[in-house]
Design an enzyme around this catalytic site. Sequence first.
Site, mmCIF file in Angstrom:
data_model
loop_
_atom_site.group_PDB
_atom_site.id
_atom_site.type_symbol
_atom_site.label_atom_id
_atom_site.label_comp_id
_atom_site.label_asym_id
_atom_site.label_seq_id
_atom_site.Cartn_x
_atom_site.Cartn_y
_atom_site.Cartn_z
ATOM 1 N N GLY A 10 10.172 21.425 29.356
ATOM 2 C CA GLY A 10 11.564 21.707 28.296
ATOM 3 C C GLY A 10 11.522 20.870 27.115
ATOM 4 O O GLY A 10 12.231 20.558 26.314
ATOM 5 N N ALA A 11 10.246 21.048 26.292
ATOM 6 C CA ALA A 11 9.929 20.684 25.153
ATOM 7 C C ALA A 11 10.600 21.136 23.974
ATOM 8 O O ALA A 11 10.411 20.318 22.680
ATOM 9 C CB ALA A 11 8.476 20.282 24.810
ATOM 10 N N ARG A 13 13.398 21.886 22.874
ATOM 11 C CA ARG A 13 14.873 21.448 22.252
ATOM 12 C C ARG A 13 15.379 20.226 22.958
ATOM 13 O O ARG A 13 14.969 19.854 23.978
ATOM 14 C CB ARG A 13 15.740 22.680 22.423
ATOM 15 C CG ARG A 13 16.287 22.742 24.037
ATOM 16 C CD ARG A 13 17.354 23.946 24.013
ATOM 17 N NE ARG A 13 17.754 24.253 25.217
ATOM 18 C CZ ARG A 13 18.571 25.221 25.664
ATOM 19 N NH1 ARG A 13 19.147 25.535 24.692
ATOM 20 N NH2 ARG A 13 19.053 25.112 26.845
ATOM 21 N N ASP A 60 8.122 28.596 33.032
ATOM 22 C CA ASP A 60 9.472 28.715 33.523
ATOM 23 C C ASP A 60 9.491 27.480 34.727
ATOM 24 O O ASP A 60 8.795 28.073 35.647
ATOM 25 C CB ASP A 60 9.677 30.102 33.815
ATOM 26 C CG ASP A 60 11.182 30.140 34.301
ATOM 27 O OD1 ASP A 60 11.831 29.193 34.743
ATOM 28 O OD2 ASP A 60 11.776 31.219 34.801
ATOM 29 N N ASN A 88 11.563 16.955 32.233
ATOM 30 C CA ASN A 88 12.755 16.778 31.210
ATOM 31 C C ASN A 88 13.529 18.113 31.708
ATOM 32 O O ASN A 88 14.679 17.966 31.424
ATOM 33 C CB ASN A 88 12.392 16.665 29.855
ATOM 34 C CG ASN A 88 13.377 16.878 29.118
ATOM 35 O OD1 ASN A 88 14.702 16.246 28.706
ATOM 36 N ND2 ASN A 88 13.423 18.185 28.521
ATOM 37 N N TYR A 153 26.019 20.283 38.932
ATOM 38 C CA TYR A 153 25.055 19.470 38.245
ATOM 39 C C TYR A 153 24.879 18.124 38.439
ATOM 40 O O TYR A 153 23.662 17.506 38.690
ATOM 41 C CB TYR A 153 25.530 19.407 36.811
ATOM 42 C CG TYR A 153 24.738 18.703 35.707
ATOM 43 C CD1 TYR A 153 23.659 18.988 35.259
ATOM 44 C CD2 TYR A 153 25.279 17.498 35.148
ATOM 45 C CE1 TYR A 153 22.596 18.177 34.421
ATOM 46 C CE2 TYR A 153 24.745 16.788 34.282
ATOM 47 C CZ TYR A 153 23.336 17.172 33.540
ATOM 48 O OH TYR A 153 22.559 16.366 33.010
#
Length: 294
Positions: A10-11, A13, A60, A88, A153
């Site tokens: 997840g780099a 943003r 993904d 992350n 979440y």
Amino acid sequence: MNPRSVVVTGAGRGIGRAITLELAHAGFDVIGTVRSEDRGEALRAEVAGTGAAVRTVLLDVADPTSCVQAFTRIAGMTGGGPWAVVNNAGFAQPGAVEDVDDEQVRQQLETNLVAPARIARLVLPAMRDRRAGRIVNVSSIAGRVSLPMLGWYCASKRGLESVTDALRMETEPFGVKVSLVEPGSYGTGIWEAGADLLPDEHASAYGDQYAAAGEVLRGVRNLPGPRPVAQAVHKALTARRPQPRYLVGGGARSTAVLDAVAPTAASDRVKQLATGLRTAPPRVTRALARLRGR
């Protein structure tokens, strides 16, 4: 194996981008995973513009096949597998428990909970063989403190914390160190994106709360930047004896303490007031109004 190779998922943003910049400037060989070529190109250009460098791989995390393909490629890029992984990637699915359907629940848990475990499963054999490696899982204060309208979440992050605790104990005899990073609220884009995932306010008993929450989430502008989270990850990767948990931010620390010591009924009431499930007594409302008018 490059002893300074680190994969950051997840780099593209938010916190992931901040971690990538922090580690690249600290001299790590950073491989950032992104979900599109455009996002990868933008990340490489941004990092290069600051005088550092990053490599990118398409991934993904919610797709098992994509994970296998990406980490097979990463093994080739790093001479057998990365020295460290920072899990992350994630998102926040808002909504009352009864309004979030099964598919949305599965997607939330798959991304935030199952994927980090899957990635650990892919990198651990090489780490064990080398008797060296680190895994850092990025959780949230929501992994400690459950909030209404964010139940799923919070469940995904609470589950991640439990899995991380178990993983830390299991891998320690093999020389692999595992840490958890628990940030408070930072300006990352996750909450603005969450506004688009709110259930239909017109078809819910919680419609008033969703309408208010959408305005708040889309209007988030004054949260601090996420560099403190990136710095905590850096510490977890460089400390000789990394801490099991890094709670990041004064708000996160105070929230964790208050939730632990306050009576449950009192804690529930505060959270209900904060999310609009309850309204403050008239005398409290009048007192707050007087304070604002000063």
